[in-house]
Design an enzyme around this catalytic site. Structure first.
Site, mmCIF file in Angstrom:
data_model
loop_
_atom_site.group_PDB
_atom_site.id
_atom_site.type_symbol
_atom_site.label_atom_id
_atom_site.label_comp_id
_atom_site.label_asym_id
_atom_site.label_seq_id
_atom_site.Cartn_x
_atom_site.Cartn_y
_atom_site.Cartn_z
ATOM 1 N N PRO A 10 41.469 42.100 44.275
ATOM 2 C CA PRO A 10 40.191 42.033 43.875
ATOM 3 C C PRO A 10 39.529 40.811 43.940
ATOM 4 O O PRO A 10 39.927 39.788 44.075
ATOM 5 C CB PRO A 10 40.192 42.344 42.266
ATOM 6 C CG PRO A 10 41.644 42.177 42.071
ATOM 7 C CD PRO A 10 42.504 42.306 43.363
ATOM 8 N N TYR A 23 38.463 28.071 47.604
ATOM 9 C CA TYR A 23 38.774 29.228 48.526
ATOM 10 C C TYR A 23 38.411 29.008 50.028
ATOM 11 O O TYR A 23 38.918 29.626 50.856
ATOM 12 C CB TYR A 23 38.364 30.699 48.119
ATOM 13 C CG TYR A 23 38.718 30.881 46.911
ATOM 14 C CD1 TYR A 23 40.154 31.095 46.685
ATOM 15 C CD2 TYR A 23 37.901 31.335 45.704
ATOM 16 C CE1 TYR A 23 40.816 31.445 45.254
ATOM 17 C CE2 TYR A 23 38.497 31.548 44.354
ATOM 18 C CZ TYR A 23 39.816 31.739 44.372
ATOM 19 O OH TYR A 23 40.269 31.990 42.795
ATOM 20 N N ASN A 74 48.269 39.522 48.806
ATOM 21 C CA ASN A 74 47.581 38.606 47.912
ATOM 22 C C ASN A 74 46.842 39.583 47.013
ATOM 23 O O ASN A 74 45.825 40.145 47.249
ATOM 24 C CB ASN A 74 46.400 37.983 48.776
ATOM 25 C CG ASN A 74 45.580 37.063 47.930
ATOM 26 O OD1 ASN A 74 45.879 36.827 46.563
ATOM 27 N ND2 ASN A 74 45.136 35.915 48.147
ATOM 28 N N HIS A 80 48.534 38.233 38.189
ATOM 29 C CA HIS A 80 48.873 37.596 36.821
ATOM 30 C C HIS A 80 48.747 38.731 35.761
ATOM 31 O O HIS A 80 49.091 38.297 34.476
ATOM 32 C CB HIS A 80 47.757 36.529 36.591
ATOM 33 C CG HIS A 80 47.522 35.728 37.623
ATOM 34 N ND1 HIS A 80 48.660 34.798 38.504
ATOM 35 C CD2 HIS A 80 46.490 35.359 38.271
ATOM 36 C CE1 HIS A 80 47.947 34.121 39.386
ATOM 37 N NE2 HIS A 80 46.648 34.406 39.281
ATOM 38 N N GLU A 98 54.625 37.317 48.751
ATOM 39 C CA GLU A 98 53.327 37.157 47.911
ATOM 40 C C GLU A 98 52.525 35.916 48.694
ATOM 41 O O GLU A 98 53.127 34.971 48.956
ATOM 42 C CB GLU A 98 53.753 36.753 46.604
ATOM 43 C CG GLU A 98 52.549 36.372 45.603
ATOM 44 C CD GLU A 98 52.944 36.030 44.268
ATOM 45 O OE1 GLU A 98 54.160 36.070 43.829
ATOM 46 O OE2 GLU A 98 52.009 35.397 43.499
ATOM 47 N N SER A 102 44.972 29.655 47.240
ATOM 48 C CA SER A 102 44.829 28.242 46.492
ATOM 49 C C SER A 102 46.128 28.017 46.129
ATOM 50 O O SER A 102 47.180 28.822 46.051
ATOM 51 C CB SER A 102 43.920 28.562 45.464
ATOM 52 O OG SER A 102 44.495 29.615 44.383
ATOM 53 N N ARG A 111 47.130 31.154 35.578
ATOM 54 C CA ARG A 111 47.376 31.416 37.137
ATOM 55 C C ARG A 111 48.620 31.222 37.326
ATOM 56 O O ARG A 111 49.395 31.295 38.410
ATOM 57 C CB ARG A 111 46.467 30.792 38.159
ATOM 58 C CG ARG A 111 44.925 31.386 37.871
ATOM 59 C CD ARG A 111 44.153 30.673 39.009
ATOM 60 N NE ARG A 111 42.687 30.880 38.511
ATOM 61 C CZ ARG A 111 41.672 31.808 38.759
ATOM 62 N NH1 ARG A 111 42.300 32.958 39.227
ATOM 63 N NH2 ARG A 111 40.526 31.707 38.282
#
Ligand code: CA2
Length: 149
Positions: A10, A23, A74, A80, A98, A102, A111
């Site tokens: 998302p 980002y 990602n 999370h 994964e 950032s 996070r």
């Protein structure tokens, strides 16, 4: 060889359009182009996708079981929160990485925990678009060595 699925969760469709300080300025299309160019140098095909829908991401991981040689994911904020994506990755039983733009460990405490991490071979974060390049290199190593870690 089957393609590597590069799955994006998302809000990653907003890359480059909002929050460039966090980002970077690259758009998701730029990230895809970078992945395609690097994958070509490794002799890998990629299938690059993005969804804001958790169920759609679960479906793509199920699809990967038959159609992909590995997964770079990602999962965005679902990283999370999502036991469903964790379970799907475990069930897929494919080489998987994964990836985050950032450095999630330098950011808010919420996070710092990942439901993806225990279900994948390894985690790469904090290098911006380069994180994806590193993830593809790592997947290539896993596939070449034919090991799941
Ligand atoms: O650093 C990453 O790659 C993240 O997966 C990005 C997610 C965030 O929830 C994770 O903790 C770390 C956020 C996806 C992108 O969200 C944007 C929001 C606004 C503008 C641009 C992107």
């Amino acid at each position: 060889m089957k393609p590597v699925f590069v799955l994006n969760g998302p809000n990653l469709n907003l890359l480059g359009l909002r929050e460039p300080a966090v980002y970077g300025s690259a758009t998701l299309k730029d990230v895809e182009a970078r992945c395609r160019a690097h994958a070509a140098t490794l002799g890998l095909a990629i299938d690059f996708r993005q969804s804001n829908n958790e169920g759609e991401l679960v479906g793509w991981i199920h699809e990967a079981r038959d159609k992909a040689s590995g997964i770079a994911i990602n999962a965005g904020a679902y990283t999370h929160t999502s036991v469903a994506l964790h379970d799907a990755l475990k069930a897929a039983d494919l080489p998987s990485v994964e990836v985050h733009l950032s450095n999630v460990h330098k950011r808010e405490a919420f996070r710092h925990h990942s439901y993806m991490a225990p279900a994948v071979n390894g985690v790469i974060c904090g290098f911006g678009t380069e994180s994806y390049v590193l993830a593809l290199t790592a997947l290539h190593s896993l596939l070449t060595a034919n090991k799941k870690g």
